[in-house]
Design a protein around this motif. Structure first.
Motif, PDB file in Angstrom:
ATOM      1  N   ARG A   1       6.281  70.909  36.871  1.00 13.10           N
ATOM      2  CA  ARG A   1       5.753  71.822  35.860  1.00 13.10           C
ATOM      3  C   ARG A   1       4.259  71.606  35.622  1.00 13.10           C
ATOM      4  N   ILE A   2       3.836  70.346  35.606  1.00 17.87           N
ATOM      5  CA  ILE A   2       2.413  70.057  35.403  1.00 17.87           C
ATOM      6  C   ILE A   2       1.608  70.492  36.626  1.00 17.87           C
ATOM      7  N   ASP A   3       2.139  70.239  37.816  1.00 18.32           N
ATOM      8  CA  ASP A   3       1.456  70.704  39.028  1.00 18.32           C
ATOM      9  C   ASP A   3       1.264  72.218  38.986  1.00 18.32           C
ATOM     10  N   LEU A   4       2.293  72.943  38.557  1.00 14.26           N
ATOM     11  CA  LEU A   4       2.200  74.398  38.463  1.00 14.26           C
ATOM     12  C   LEU A   4       1.154  74.808  37.439  1.00 14.26           C
ATOM     13  N   LEU A   5       1.158  74.149  36.291  1.00 13.74           N
ATOM     14  CA  LEU A   5       0.168  74.447  35.253  1.00 13.74           C
ATOM     15  C   LEU A   5      -1.249  74.231  35.766  1.00 13.74           C
ATOM     16  N   MET A   6      -1.475  73.100  36.434  1.00 15.69           N
ATOM     17  CA  MET A   6      -2.821  72.756  36.852  1.00 15.69           C
ATOM     18  C   MET A   6      -3.293  73.611  38.022  1.00 15.69           C
ATOM     19  N   ASN A   7      -2.402  73.975  38.917  1.00 22.39           N
ATOM     20  CA  ASN A   7      -2.791  74.891  39.999  1.00 22.39           C
ATOM     21  C   ASN A   7      -3.143  76.266  39.440  1.00 22.39           C
ATOM     22  N   ASP A   8      -2.373  76.737  38.465  1.00 21.13           N
ATOM     23  CA  ASP A   8      -2.695  78.000  37.815  1.00 21.13           C
ATOM     24  C   ASP A   8      -4.021  77.908  37.069  1.00 21.13           C
ATOM     25  N   THR A   9      -4.276  76.746  36.456  1.00 22.82           N
ATOM     26  CA  THR A   9      -5.534  76.541  35.732  1.00 22.82           C
ATOM     27  C   THR A   9      -6.727  76.607  36.682  1.00 22.82           C
ATOM     28  N   ALA A  10      -6.627  75.932  37.823  1.00 20.46           N
ATOM     29  CA  ALA A  10      -7.718  75.951  38.806  1.00 20.46           C
ATOM     30  C   ALA A  10      -7.956  77.362  39.322  1.00 20.46           C
ATOM     31  N   SER A  11      -6.885  78.103  39.579  1.00 18.49           N
ATOM     32  CA  SER A  11      -7.031  79.479  40.061  1.00 18.49           C
ATOM     33  C   SER A  11      -7.675  80.362  39.006  1.00 18.49           C
ATOM     34  N   SER A  12      -7.268  80.181  37.761  1.00 22.24           N
ATOM     35  CA  SER A  12      -7.829  80.967  36.661  1.00 22.24           C
ATOM     36  C   SER A  12      -9.319  80.666  36.481  1.00 22.24           C
ATOM     37  N   LEU A  13      -9.670  79.388  36.556  1.00 22.88           N
ATOM     38  CA  LEU A  13     -11.078  78.989  36.467  1.00 22.88           C
ATOM     39  C   LEU A  13     -11.899  79.632  37.576  1.00 22.88           C
TER      40      LEU A  13
ATOM     41  N   THR B   1      -2.460  53.556  38.487  1.00 25.82           N
ATOM     42  CA  THR B   1      -1.487  52.884  39.349  1.00 25.82           C
ATOM     43  C   THR B   1      -0.439  52.094  38.571  1.00 25.82           C
ATOM     44  N   ASP B   2      -0.502  52.101  37.259  1.00 19.40           N
ATOM     45  CA  ASP B   2       0.436  51.347  36.432  1.00 19.40           C
ATOM     46  C   ASP B   2       1.795  52.045  36.403  1.00 19.40           C
ATOM     47  N   VAL B   3       2.810  51.396  36.939  1.00 16.01           N
ATOM     48  CA  VAL B   3       4.148  51.986  37.006  1.00 16.01           C
ATOM     49  C   VAL B   3       4.843  51.964  35.656  1.00 16.01           C
ATOM     50  N   GLU B   4       4.594  50.947  34.849  1.00  9.02           N
ATOM     51  CA  GLU B   4       5.318  50.781  33.600  1.00  9.02           C
ATOM     52  C   GLU B   4       4.829  51.708  32.490  1.00  9.02           C
ATOM     53  N   THR B   5       3.544  51.688  32.213  1.00  7.86           N
ATOM     54  CA  THR B   5       3.019  52.462  31.078  1.00  7.86           C
ATOM     55  C   THR B   5       1.900  53.416  31.463  1.00  7.86           C
ATOM     56  N   GLY B   6       1.540  53.461  32.736  1.00  5.57           N
ATOM     57  CA  GLY B   6       0.430  54.299  33.171  1.00  5.57           C
ATOM     58  C   GLY B   6       0.876  55.547  33.890  1.00  5.57           C
ATOM     59  N   ALA B   7       0.004  56.039  34.769  1.00  2.21           N
ATOM     60  CA  ALA B   7       0.191  57.338  35.418  1.00  2.21           C
ATOM     61  C   ALA B   7       0.494  57.215  36.902  1.00  2.21           C
ATOM     62  N   ALA B   8       1.167  56.134  37.295  1.00  2.61           N
ATOM     63  CA  ALA B   8       1.442  55.897  38.711  1.00  2.61           C
ATOM     64  C   ALA B   8       2.140  57.087  39.363  1.00  2.61           C
ATOM     65  N   SER B   9       1.645  57.483  40.530  1.00  7.19           N
ATOM     66  CA  SER B   9       2.220  58.538  41.374  1.00  7.19           C
ATOM     67  C   SER B   9       2.083  59.942  40.794  1.00  7.19           C
ATOM     68  N   THR B  10       1.239  60.119  39.769  1.00  4.71           N
ATOM     69  CA  THR B  10       1.079  61.448  39.174  1.00  4.71           C
ATOM     70  C   THR B  10      -0.296  62.051  39.421  1.00  4.71           C
ATOM     71  N   ALA B  11      -1.272  61.265  39.864  1.00  2.90           N
ATOM     72  CA  ALA B  11      -2.655  61.727  39.983  1.00  2.90           C
ATOM     73  C   ALA B  11      -2.812  62.755  41.094  1.00  2.90           C
ATOM     74  N   GLN B  12      -3.517  63.851  40.772  1.00  2.00           N
ATOM     75  CA  GLN B  12      -3.765  64.919  41.734  1.00  2.00           C
ATOM     76  C   GLN B  12      -5.200  65.415  41.584  1.00  2.00           C
ATOM     77  N   ALA B  13      -5.722  66.020  42.643  1.00  2.00           N
ATOM     78  CA  ALA B  13      -7.060  66.620  42.629  1.00  2.00           C
ATOM     79  C   ALA B  13      -6.986  67.980  43.302  1.00  2.00           C
ATOM     80  N   ILE B  14      -7.432  69.015  42.595  1.00  2.00           N
ATOM     81  CA  ILE B  14      -7.389  70.382  43.123  1.00  2.00           C
ATOM     82  C   ILE B  14      -8.812  70.878  43.306  1.00  2.00           C
ATOM     83  N   HIS B  15      -9.137  71.278  44.518  1.00  2.00           N
ATOM     84  CA  HIS B  15     -10.472  71.803  44.812  1.00  2.00           C
ATOM     85  C   HIS B  15     -10.552  73.270  44.431  1.00  2.00           C
ATOM     86  N   PHE B  16     -11.676  73.673  43.822  1.00  2.00           N
ATOM     87  CA  PHE B  16     -11.895  75.099  43.565  1.00  2.00           C
ATOM     88  C   PHE B  16     -13.384  75.409  43.640  1.00  2.00           C
ATOM     89  N   GLU B  17     -13.705  76.606  44.117  1.00  2.00           N
ATOM     90  CA  GLU B  17     -15.093  77.025  44.255  1.00  2.00           C
ATOM     91  C   GLU B  17     -15.594  77.614  42.943  1.00  2.00           C
TER      92      GLU B  17
END
Length: 216
Positions: free
Chosen positions: A8-20, A171-187
């Motif tokens: 759901r977050i990936d979908l939100l952020m991809n839509d956000t990048a496209s909208s921007l 990279t913190d598995v217990e309380t951080g954002a491990a395996s969730t970080a993404q970067a979307i390129h947009f012009e």
């Protein structure tokens, strides 16, 4: 449910990048644009993220106040009534060493934030089934974008303390954002000519919510 939230977050952020990108076809609100780019202010990303949240069934609140005072609110607070998920969002423009430190401050702010229960007694958003913190950043630096999603170990000699702190969060598995970080390129910038390149970065983590009703 972790994979569902990620989707759901990936979908939100991809839509956000496209909208921007669609809006930035017509005008760039930042200054000194060049082929090397110039990162947009984070408020632009948060504006488009809010729009995409509304389109996907989230209730959205800008500059949501803490329970104990009017100032110092979250950049964005969202709640999905069907999923019973509360989402706390902070945004940053990530362009230098100092801004890495600000990311860590935003993570701490999200974690300690307490909603205004005094004026919202009984509201279901106060007792969600899950609460997540979402960090959103904009950068024009490919190096920073690549670094954001990299899982390779980097020596302390290469990274300063602030970068190491953000790396630990990502990279913190217990309380951080491990395996969730993404970067979307947009012009960006002026009629689709692609004279400036930007990346929308994000990562999220679970947030513990106090079950106590806060009163002022």
């Amino acid at each position: 449910m972790h994979s569902d939230i990620q989707r759901r977050i990936d979908l939100l952020m991809n839509d956000t990048a496209s909208s921007l990108s669609r809006s930035l076809y017509f005008y760039s609100p930042s200054r000194h644009n060049s082929k090397e780019g110039n990162a947009l202010r984070e408020s632009n990303a948060l504006l488009h993220l809010s729009h995409c949240c509304l389109n996907q069934g989230w209730a959205v609140f800008s500059e949501a106040a803490r329970h104990e005072q009017a100032s110092g609110g979250l950049d964005l607070l969202a709640y999905h009534p069907d999923l019973k998920v509360q989402m706390r969002v902070e945004g940053k423009r990530l362009i230098g060493a100092e801004s890495f430190g600000k990311i860590l401050e935003d993570v701490a702010k999200i974690n300690r934030f307490q909603l205004n229960a005094h004026d919202n007694e009984g509201a279901e958003i106060l007792t969600p089934s899950r609460c997540i913190g979402l960090i959103v950043a904009v950068t024009h630096s490919r190096e920073i974008a690549d670094w954001w999603v990299s899982t390779e170990a980097v020596s302390d000699a290469v990274e300063d303390e602030r970068r190491r702190g953000v790396r630990a969060y990502l990279t913190d598995v217990e309380t951080g954002a491990a395996s969730t970080a993404q970067a979307i390129h947009f012009e960006t910038w002026f009629e689709g000519k692609g004279l400036s390149q930007n990346w929308l970065l994000y990562a999220w983590h679970d947030v513990a919510v106090s079950t106590e009703t806060m009163r002022t």
